[in-house]
Design a protein around this motif. Structure first.
Motif, PDB file in Angstrom:
ATOM      1  N   SER A   3       6.585  88.894 -67.536  1.00  0.00           N
ATOM      2  CA  SER A   3       6.929  89.827 -66.456  1.00  0.00           C
ATOM      3  C   SER A   3       5.696  90.201 -65.646  1.00  0.00           C
ATOM      4  O   SER A   3       5.747  90.295 -64.417  1.00  0.00           O
ATOM      5  N   ASP A  59      13.445  89.989 -74.121  1.00  0.00           N
ATOM      6  CA  ASP A  59      13.678  90.817 -72.938  1.00  0.00           C
ATOM      7  C   ASP A  59      13.583  92.269 -73.392  1.00  0.00           C
ATOM      8  O   ASP A  59      14.578  92.901 -73.747  1.00  0.00           O
ATOM      9  N   GLN A 111       4.484  89.449 -61.653  1.00  0.00           N
ATOM     10  CA  GLN A 111       3.947  90.451 -60.732  1.00  0.00           C
ATOM     11  C   GLN A 111       2.655  89.973 -60.086  1.00  0.00           C
ATOM     12  O   GLN A 111       2.422  90.197 -58.891  1.00  0.00           O
ATOM     13  N   SER A 121      12.700  95.010 -71.731  1.00  0.00           N
ATOM     14  CA  SER A 121      13.364  95.896 -70.780  1.00  0.00           C
ATOM     15  C   SER A 121      13.514  95.130 -69.476  1.00  0.00           C
ATOM     16  O   SER A 121      13.125  93.965 -69.378  1.00  0.00           O
ATOM     17  N   LYS A 122      14.039  95.796 -68.470  1.00  0.00           N
ATOM     18  CA  LYS A 122      14.231  95.151 -67.176  1.00  0.00           C
ATOM     19  C   LYS A 122      12.897  94.683 -66.594  1.00  0.00           C
ATOM     20  O   LYS A 122      12.828  93.668 -65.904  1.00  0.00           O
ATOM     21  N   ASN A 123      11.837  95.440 -66.909  1.00  0.00           N
ATOM     22  CA  ASN A 123      10.535  95.145 -66.321  1.00  0.00           C
ATOM     23  C   ASN A 123       9.524  94.560 -67.296  1.00  0.00           C
ATOM     24  O   ASN A 123       8.351  94.397 -66.937  1.00  0.00           O
ATOM     25  N   GLU A 124       9.960  94.269 -68.498  1.00  0.00           N
ATOM     26  CA  GLU A 124       9.017  93.724 -69.480  1.00  0.00           C
ATOM     27  C   GLU A 124       9.643  92.572 -70.257  1.00  0.00           C
ATOM     28  O   GLU A 124      10.629  92.754 -70.967  1.00  0.00           O
ATOM     29  N   LYS A 125       9.054  91.398 -70.112  1.00  0.00           N
ATOM     30  CA  LYS A 125       9.532  90.210 -70.810  1.00  0.00           C
ATOM     31  C   LYS A 125       8.347  89.515 -71.482  1.00  0.00           C
ATOM     32  O   LYS A 125       7.281  89.354 -70.875  1.00  0.00           O
TER      33      LYS A 125
END
Length: 211
Positions: free
Chosen positions: A168, A135, A172, A137-141
């Motif tokens: 992530s 994980d 999208q 960041s919040k927007n990148e996994k």
């Protein structure tokens, strides 16, 4: 012999940088291809002319790629909706299909990225697979799966393989596709749905499995 030495070099290279890398620096690149980059950056190394839609995921396409010595084959998966051409998955197969090489790769990856998040192979270990989840960041996994298989089931890649996924961005692409699909299904100006559901139970039968 040259190919064997090249494959051994891959394993040694991973071990060599393991001491300075950590889970804070997740894996993004393998065999010269990088997650998040665009397929246009690789020219004819990616066979986009023969790309095809991923099964059950029409918002993604898969294309074979050329790979350096030490790898047997590979492919990339890229988006076609939210960020067209962006690489969201890379999978490579190593030339060395042996279990001993797999064990060395596993040890090297553990040293570089820490212990796997979970075992995703079968309990009998005909298909052995370990998964790491990052994980960032919040927007990148990102996930990484190292696998070994020695069997007859075509569902699994024979020998040793490694898969990197930018999960992530895949999510999208899925959301983008769903939004487009819903737009296509909205009612037209006369109020008639473009794809109306069957009006009676009999009509539903063609959509249901028969006993």
């Amino acid at each position: 012999m040259k190919s064997v030495l090249a494959v051994m070099g891959i394993g040694f290279a991973i071990v060599a940088i393991g001491a300075t890398a950590s889970a804070q620096n997740p894996p993004r690149e393998i065999a010269g291809y990088r997650l998040g980059s665009n397929i246009s950056a690789y020219g004819d190394r990616i066979g986009t002319e023969n790309a095809y839609a991923v099964r059950l995921r029409p918002y993604l396409k898969e294309a074979a790629v050329s790979v350096p010595e030490g790898f047997a084959s590979g492919y990339v998966v890229y988006g076609v909706c939210a960020a067209p051409g962006t690489i969201v998955r890379i999978k490579v197969k190593y030339e060395d299909e042996g279990r001993a090489f797999f064990d060395r790769l596993l040890a090297a990856l553990k040293k570089q990225y820490g212990e796997p998040s979970q075992y995703v192979g079968d309990p009998f270990q005909a298909y052995v697979a370990w998964k790491w989840s990052f994980d960032v960041s919040k927007n990148e996994k990102i996930t990484m799966i190292l696998s070994h298989y020695d069997g007859d089931d075509e569902e699994h890649t024979q020998g040793n393989a490694l898969k990197l996924s930018l999960t992530s961005q895949i999510a999208q692409e899925s959301r983008c596709h769903e939004a487009q699909r819903r737009k296509e299904q909205i009612q037209d100006s006369t109020g008639t749905a473009r794809f109306p559901a069957p009006a009676d139970a009999e009509a539903w039968r063609r959509w249901l499995p028969a006993p």
